[in-house]
Scaffold this motif. Structure first.
Motif: not given
Length: 69
Positions: A3-17, A19-21, A25-33
């Motif tokens: 993972w890019d360090a930006k994702y690890v440092k921000y440390a927010l992952a949302k489970a939605e159905g 998919t995991v977002k 940062d506050q506005y950008n995410y990588a989706p995992i289907n």
């Protein structure tokens, strides 16, 4: 590729159905289907643990690669 360090440092992952977002940062995410219903996603160091409704846990080392633990 880890993972890019930006994702690890921000440390927010949302489970939605099914998919995991994974936010970098506050506005950008990588989706995992995931393809299965996700109950929770939490960071463990620089890997992301994704808990599935089936009881399985997937550990993602990046957006595309995981192993079942």
């Amino acid at each position: 590729m880890p993972w890019d360090a930006k994702y690890v440092k921000y440390a927010l992952a949302k489970a939605e159905g099914k998919t995991v977002k994974v936010h970098k940062d506050q506005y950008n995410y990588a989706p995992i289907n995931v393809g299965e219903t996700v109950t929770m996603a939490v960071w463990a160091g620089d890997e992301l643990n994704v808990f599935l409704a089936s009881g399985k846990v997937r550990r993602y080392r990046d957006q595309y690669n995981y192993r079942v633990v």
